[in-house]
Scaffold this motif. Sequence first.
Motif, short mmCIF file in Angstrom:
data_model
loop_
_atom_site.label_atom_id
_atom_site.label_comp_id
_atom_site.label_asym_id
_atom_site.label_seq_id
_atom_site.Cartn_x
_atom_site.Cartn_y
_atom_site.Cartn_z
N ASP A 124 -41.00 66.29 -6.05
CA ASP A 124 -41.75 65.53 -7.06
C ASP A 124 -41.12 64.17 -7.34
N LYS A 125 -39.85 64.02 -7.08
CA LYS A 125 -39.15 62.76 -7.32
C LYS A 125 -39.14 61.86 -6.09
N PHE A 126 -39.64 62.38 -4.95
CA PHE A 126 -39.71 61.56 -3.73
C PHE A 126 -40.81 60.52 -3.88
N VAL A 127 -40.55 59.34 -3.39
CA VAL A 127 -41.55 58.27 -3.41
C VAL A 127 -41.75 57.70 -2.01
N ASN A 128 -40.69 57.21 -1.42
CA ASN A 128 -40.77 56.61 -0.08
C ASN A 128 -40.00 57.42 0.94
N ASP A 129 -39.91 58.72 0.73
CA ASP A 129 -39.11 59.57 1.59
C ASP A 129 -40.01 60.48 2.43
N LYS A 130 -39.38 61.11 3.41
CA LYS A 130 -40.08 62.10 4.23
C LYS A 130 -39.39 63.44 4.09
N VAL A 131 -40.16 64.50 4.18
CA VAL A 131 -39.61 65.83 4.00
C VAL A 131 -40.18 66.77 5.06
N GLY A 132 -39.34 67.67 5.54
CA GLY A 132 -39.76 68.71 6.48
C GLY A 132 -39.26 70.05 5.99
N LEU A 133 -39.84 71.13 6.49
CA LEU A 133 -39.48 72.46 5.99
C LEU A 133 -39.26 73.42 7.16
N ILE A 134 -38.11 74.06 7.15
CA ILE A 134 -37.76 75.09 8.14
C ILE A 134 -37.43 76.37 7.38
N VAL A 135 -37.96 77.49 7.86
CA VAL A 135 -37.61 78.78 7.29
C VAL A 135 -36.80 79.56 8.32
N TYR A 136 -35.86 80.35 7.84
CA TYR A 136 -35.01 81.09 8.77
C TYR A 136 -34.54 82.39 8.14
N GLY A 138 -33.19 85.94 10.70
CA GLY A 138 -32.51 86.19 11.96
C GLY A 138 -32.89 85.18 13.01
N ASP A 139 -33.93 84.43 12.76
CA ASP A 139 -34.41 83.36 13.64
C ASP A 139 -34.86 82.21 12.75
N ALA A 140 -35.24 81.09 13.35
CA ALA A 140 -35.67 79.93 12.56
C ALA A 140 -36.88 79.29 13.22
N PHE A 141 -37.79 78.80 12.40
CA PHE A 141 -38.92 78.04 12.95
C PHE A 141 -39.39 77.01 11.93
N VAL A 142 -40.09 76.00 12.44
CA VAL A 142 -40.55 74.90 11.59
C VAL A 142 -41.80 75.34 10.84
N GLN A 143 -41.73 75.35 9.53
CA GLN A 143 -42.87 75.67 8.70
C GLN A 143 -43.73 74.43 8.45
N LYS A 154 -45.44 71.02 -0.77
CA LYS A 154 -45.39 71.99 -1.86
C LYS A 154 -46.33 73.17 -1.61
N MET A 155 -47.43 72.89 -0.92
CA MET A 155 -48.36 73.97 -0.60
C MET A 155 -47.72 74.96 0.37
N PHE A 156 -47.03 74.44 1.39
CA PHE A 156 -46.35 75.32 2.34
C PHE A 156 -45.19 76.05 1.65
N MET A 157 -44.57 75.39 0.69
CA MET A 157 -43.46 76.02 -0.03
C MET A 157 -43.93 77.27 -0.77
N HIS A 158 -45.12 77.20 -1.36
CA HIS A 158 -45.65 78.34 -2.11
C HIS A 158 -45.89 79.56 -1.21
#
Length: 351
Positions: A124-136, A138-143, A154-158
């Motif tokens: 919510d405090k990001f303005v000019n930034d980029k964000v990515g989300l990975i969940v892990y 026993g393994d990891a993948f890009v969400q 935020k939708m993917f976070m939910h």
Amino acid sequence: MFRFENPIFLYFLVIIPVLVAVRFFFDRRRLKRVKRFGDPELVGQMMEDVSKYRPKVKFWLLTAALTLIIIMLARPQMGTRISRDKRQGIEAIICMDISNSMLATDVVPSRLAKSKLLVENMVDKFVNDKVGLIVYAGDAFVQLPITSDYVSAKMFMHSINPSLIASQGTDIAAAINLAMLSFTPDEKAGKVIIVITDGEDHEGKALEMAKAAKEKGIRVFILGVGTTKGSTIRMADGHYLTDNTGETVITRLNENMCKEIASAGSGTYIHVDNTGEAQRRLDDEITKMQKGEVETIIYSEYDEQFQAVGIIVLLLLLIETVILERKNPLLRNVKLFKRRNTPKMTQANEA
């Protein structure tokens, strides 16, 4: 690629053939009236100021202009436009631990729920930034690939829950490695990996991966969620998680492991508990990071083309205005001069 933004206006084009038909009808009617007076060619010679072709030219110019005006109202669009917007900001990849141990309730309402709230407040405090989300686990993948679309983040976070990964465990090294591969090639942007975990690294090699990230100029922050006292893990069916011997599992925050990984990655360790201190420290650390230029590519598939059509319409109307329905008097005098001298030349030849 070509399209009309408002194609409904194209239905007005049916007016054009109607106008042409009406024009043809009145031309035929006019010709019949002329024939009543005699041969059309002789009648034409008697009306020297009347032009046979200029009214037709003016009609077709106006018809063409009206056609283009209708097309212009339909907003023709063509081509692909790509605009590049350079902004100041950082790139942050969030690595979220979704192993079963994150369901522990030593942090209210649970470790996972608290982590989600923490990340949402940060975004919510990001303005000019980029964000990515990975969940892990026993393994990891890009969400969610790295993006400046915070609403999607935020939708993917939910939607995150332990059922997303069947392989249980906690492989922090796999998450850091995948995060390093998920950044953009932009070398000017400050890059940070934020690992959210309870520190139960079952696979090892997390320190090596954190050091590798540091060598690439990527800082690794560790957010340790939970308490050293530990807690039981209540599953979705209401039962508590047990081990192979049937004993109830107690999961504890491994702060030492978290601190070592953060130190190896030239980052900061932040303890996430039931207070708001973790949120404040995380926001402060992100703010202090060196800001670099982040190039954002904005795609707009279609460019408006009505301006070009409008210019053509203006030219057609200008030409139509300049052309008079009657013959130019100056040219008429030239023709009369030639006609008056023709008989004399003929008589001279006969003599």
